[in-house]
Design a protein around this motif. Structure first.
Motif, PDB file in Angstrom:
ATOM      1  N   GLN A  76       1.212   6.144 -14.254  1.00  0.00           N
ATOM      2  CA  GLN A  76       2.445   5.640 -14.852  1.00  0.00           C
ATOM      3  C   GLN A  76       3.342   5.020 -13.787  1.00  0.00           C
ATOM      4  OE1 GLN A  76       2.844   5.807 -18.228  1.00  0.00           O
ATOM      5  NE2 GLN A  76       4.589   4.465 -17.939  1.00  0.00           N
ATOM      6  N   ARG A  77       3.468   5.688 -12.670  1.00  0.00           N
ATOM      7  CA  ARG A  77       4.337   5.187 -11.603  1.00  0.00           C
ATOM      8  C   ARG A  77       3.787   3.885 -11.020  1.00  0.00           C
ATOM      9  NH1 ARG A  77       7.050   8.626  -6.746  1.00  0.00           N
ATOM     10  NH2 ARG A  77       8.477   6.986  -6.148  1.00  0.00           N
ATOM     11  N   LEU A  78       2.475   3.817 -10.844  1.00  0.00           N
ATOM     12  CA  LEU A  78       1.842   2.615 -10.304  1.00  0.00           C
ATOM     13  C   LEU A  78       2.026   1.433 -11.244  1.00  0.00           C
ATOM     14  CD1 LEU A  78       0.047   1.308  -8.124  1.00  0.00           C
ATOM     15  CD2 LEU A  78      -1.936   2.123  -9.398  1.00  0.00           C
ATOM     16  N   PHE A  79       1.764   1.638 -12.518  1.00  0.00           N
ATOM     17  CA  PHE A  79       1.819   0.530 -13.463  1.00  0.00           C
ATOM     18  C   PHE A  79       3.223   0.259 -13.984  1.00  0.00           C
ATOM     19  CE2 PHE A  79      -2.668   1.150 -13.176  1.00  0.00           C
ATOM     20  CZ  PHE A  79      -3.179  -0.138 -13.306  1.00  0.00           C
ATOM     21  N   ASP A  80       4.185   1.097 -13.615  1.00  0.00           N
ATOM     22  CA  ASP A  80       5.581   0.830 -13.959  1.00  0.00           C
ATOM     23  C   ASP A  80       6.324   0.073 -12.860  1.00  0.00           C
ATOM     24  OD1 ASP A  80       5.905   1.592 -16.561  1.00  0.00           O
ATOM     25  OD2 ASP A  80       6.652   3.590 -16.118  1.00  0.00           O
ATOM     26  N   LEU A  81       5.647  -0.219 -11.758  1.00  0.00           N
ATOM     27  CA  LEU A  81       6.281  -1.058 -10.744  1.00  0.00           C
ATOM     28  C   LEU A  81       6.656  -2.374 -11.422  1.00  0.00           C
ATOM     29  CD1 LEU A  81       3.970  -0.439  -7.664  1.00  0.00           C
ATOM     30  CD2 LEU A  81       6.327   0.312  -7.931  1.00  0.00           C
ATOM     31  N   GLN A 105       1.180  -1.354 -31.293  1.00  0.00           N
ATOM     32  CA  GLN A 105      -0.078  -1.713 -30.641  1.00  0.00           C
ATOM     33  C   GLN A 105       0.133  -2.069 -29.177  1.00  0.00           C
ATOM     34  OE1 GLN A 105      -1.721  -4.871 -33.057  1.00  0.00           O
ATOM     35  NE2 GLN A 105      -3.143  -3.453 -34.045  1.00  0.00           N
ATOM     36  N   ARG A 106       1.218  -2.752 -28.863  1.00  0.00           N
ATOM     37  CA  ARG A 106       1.487  -3.118 -27.466  1.00  0.00           C
ATOM     38  C   ARG A 106       1.563  -1.874 -26.590  1.00  0.00           C
ATOM     39  NH1 ARG A 106       5.135  -7.031 -29.655  1.00  0.00           N
ATOM     40  NH2 ARG A 106       6.883  -5.657 -29.212  1.00  0.00           N
ATOM     41  N   ASP A 107       2.221  -0.832 -27.100  1.00  0.00           N
ATOM     42  CA  ASP A 107       2.334   0.406 -26.320  1.00  0.00           C
ATOM     43  C   ASP A 107       0.968   1.034 -26.079  1.00  0.00           C
ATOM     44  OD1 ASP A 107       5.070   0.047 -26.255  1.00  0.00           O
ATOM     45  OD2 ASP A 107       5.452   1.450 -27.905  1.00  0.00           O
ATOM     46  N   TYR A 108       0.112   1.040 -27.106  1.00  0.00           N
ATOM     47  CA  TYR A 108      -1.228   1.606 -26.948  1.00  0.00           C
ATOM     48  C   TYR A 108      -2.084   0.755 -26.016  1.00  0.00           C
ATOM     49  CZ  TYR A 108      -0.338   4.877 -30.755  1.00  0.00           C
ATOM     50  OH  TYR A 108       0.167   5.873 -31.533  1.00  0.00           O
ATOM     51  N   ILE A 109      -1.960  -0.543 -26.142  1.00  0.00           N
ATOM     52  CA  ILE A 109      -2.737  -1.435 -25.277  1.00  0.00           C
ATOM     53  C   ILE A 109      -2.301  -1.266 -23.825  1.00  0.00           C
ATOM     54  CG2 ILE A 109      -3.181  -3.863 -24.708  1.00  0.00           C
ATOM     55  CD1 ILE A 109      -2.974  -4.384 -27.791  1.00  0.00           C
ATOM     56  N   ARG A 110      -0.988  -1.207 -23.600  1.00  0.00           N
ATOM     57  CA  ARG A 110      -0.471  -1.006 -22.236  1.00  0.00           C
ATOM     58  C   ARG A 110      -1.002   0.317 -21.671  1.00  0.00           C
ATOM     59  NH1 ARG A 110       4.430  -1.907 -23.107  1.00  0.00           N
ATOM     60  NH2 ARG A 110       4.587  -3.948 -22.180  1.00  0.00           N
ATOM     61  N   LEU A 111      -0.971   1.370 -22.467  1.00  0.00           N
ATOM     62  CA  LEU A 111      -1.465   2.678 -22.039  1.00  0.00           C
ATOM     63  C   LEU A 111      -2.952   2.610 -21.683  1.00  0.00           C
ATOM     64  CD1 LEU A 111      -0.630   5.701 -21.775  1.00  0.00           C
ATOM     65  CD2 LEU A 111      -1.441   5.977 -24.115  1.00  0.00           C
ATOM     66  N   PHE A 112      -3.715   1.956 -22.535  1.00  0.00           N
ATOM     67  CA  PHE A 112      -5.158   1.810 -22.319  1.00  0.00           C
ATOM     68  C   PHE A 112      -5.446   1.048 -21.026  1.00  0.00           C
ATOM     69  CE2 PHE A 112      -9.167  -0.505 -22.998  1.00  0.00           C
ATOM     70  CZ  PHE A 112     -10.027   0.546 -23.292  1.00  0.00           C
ATOM     71  N   ILE A 113      -4.740  -0.058 -20.833  1.00  0.00           N
ATOM     72  CA  ILE A 113      -4.941  -0.877 -19.641  1.00  0.00           C
ATOM     73  C   ILE A 113      -4.494  -0.126 -18.387  1.00  0.00           C
ATOM     74  CG2 ILE A 113      -4.143  -2.958 -18.460  1.00  0.00           C
ATOM     75  CD1 ILE A 113      -4.102  -4.303 -21.272  1.00  0.00           C
TER      76      ILE A 113
END
Length: 181
Positions: A110-115, A134-142
């Motif tokens: 989370q910290r890495l991808f929240d930069l 869906q955007r939230d799930y896709i972001r989580l998946f990626i």
């Protein structure tokens, strides 16, 4: 503002903790073993930190600040931005490997991808094509898939180049987004 003596003492403690974490989990690191490794006394340790966990948090913050600075300084978009990030990680492979293996996966990913730079990149690719949920799930998946790839890549000593890993991640991101449209 810290003087040079404080910076040197903290650097010695950080190096000692990273060395200890190569062979044992954070829960097994004692203040005594840390101070012995850093060759400082426990009173000095407690002057700056309450526990090895606080020291680890500072180390993690330092590394993320450096990564963010690297990404912001290069100001590259798209796969070039990811390549820059991966080159930075590769340059400090040993320390990032220790951090990744020490810090809880979900928090670290989370910290890495929240930069901000990486978040903008993800938002650009995910776009408005999907519904909000869906955007939230896709972001989580990626995020977690990308993190798993980066984690595995950092574990290898002579793995693929940063460019190859960036291409793989971008291909998977594009395919994921196309599959959900």
């Amino acid at each position: 503002m810290e003087n040079q003596r404080i910076r040197i003492t903290k650097k010695m403690l950080k190096n000692a903790l990273m060395d200890l974490l190569e062979n044992q989990p954070i829960g097994k690191v004692t203040v005594y073993s840390l101070c012995e490794k850093a060759e400082i006394n426990r009173t000095t340790f407690y002057k700056y930190y309450g526990s090895p966990y606080e020291l680890l948090d500072e180390i993690e913050t330092d590394y993320f600040r450096e990564l963010e600075h690297c990404l912001t300084e290069n100001n590259e978009e798209g796969s070039n931005g990811l390549v820059s990030a991966l080159c930075f990680l590769e340059g400090e492979r040993k320390n990032w490997r220790v951090l990744i293996n020490t810090v809880h996966d979900e928090e670290f990913a989370q910290r890495l991808f929240d930069l901000p730079v990486i978040r903008r990149l993800l938002d650009h690719y995910i776009g408005n094509a999907q519904k909000e949920g869906q955007r939230d799930y896709i972001r989580l998946f990626i995020c977690h898939g990308g993190y798993a790839i980066i984690r595995q890549w950092l574990k290898k000593d002579n793995g693929e180049s940063p460019e190859e890993i960036a291409d793989l991640i971008f291909t998977l991101v594009k395919n994921t987004i196309q599959a959900t449209e």
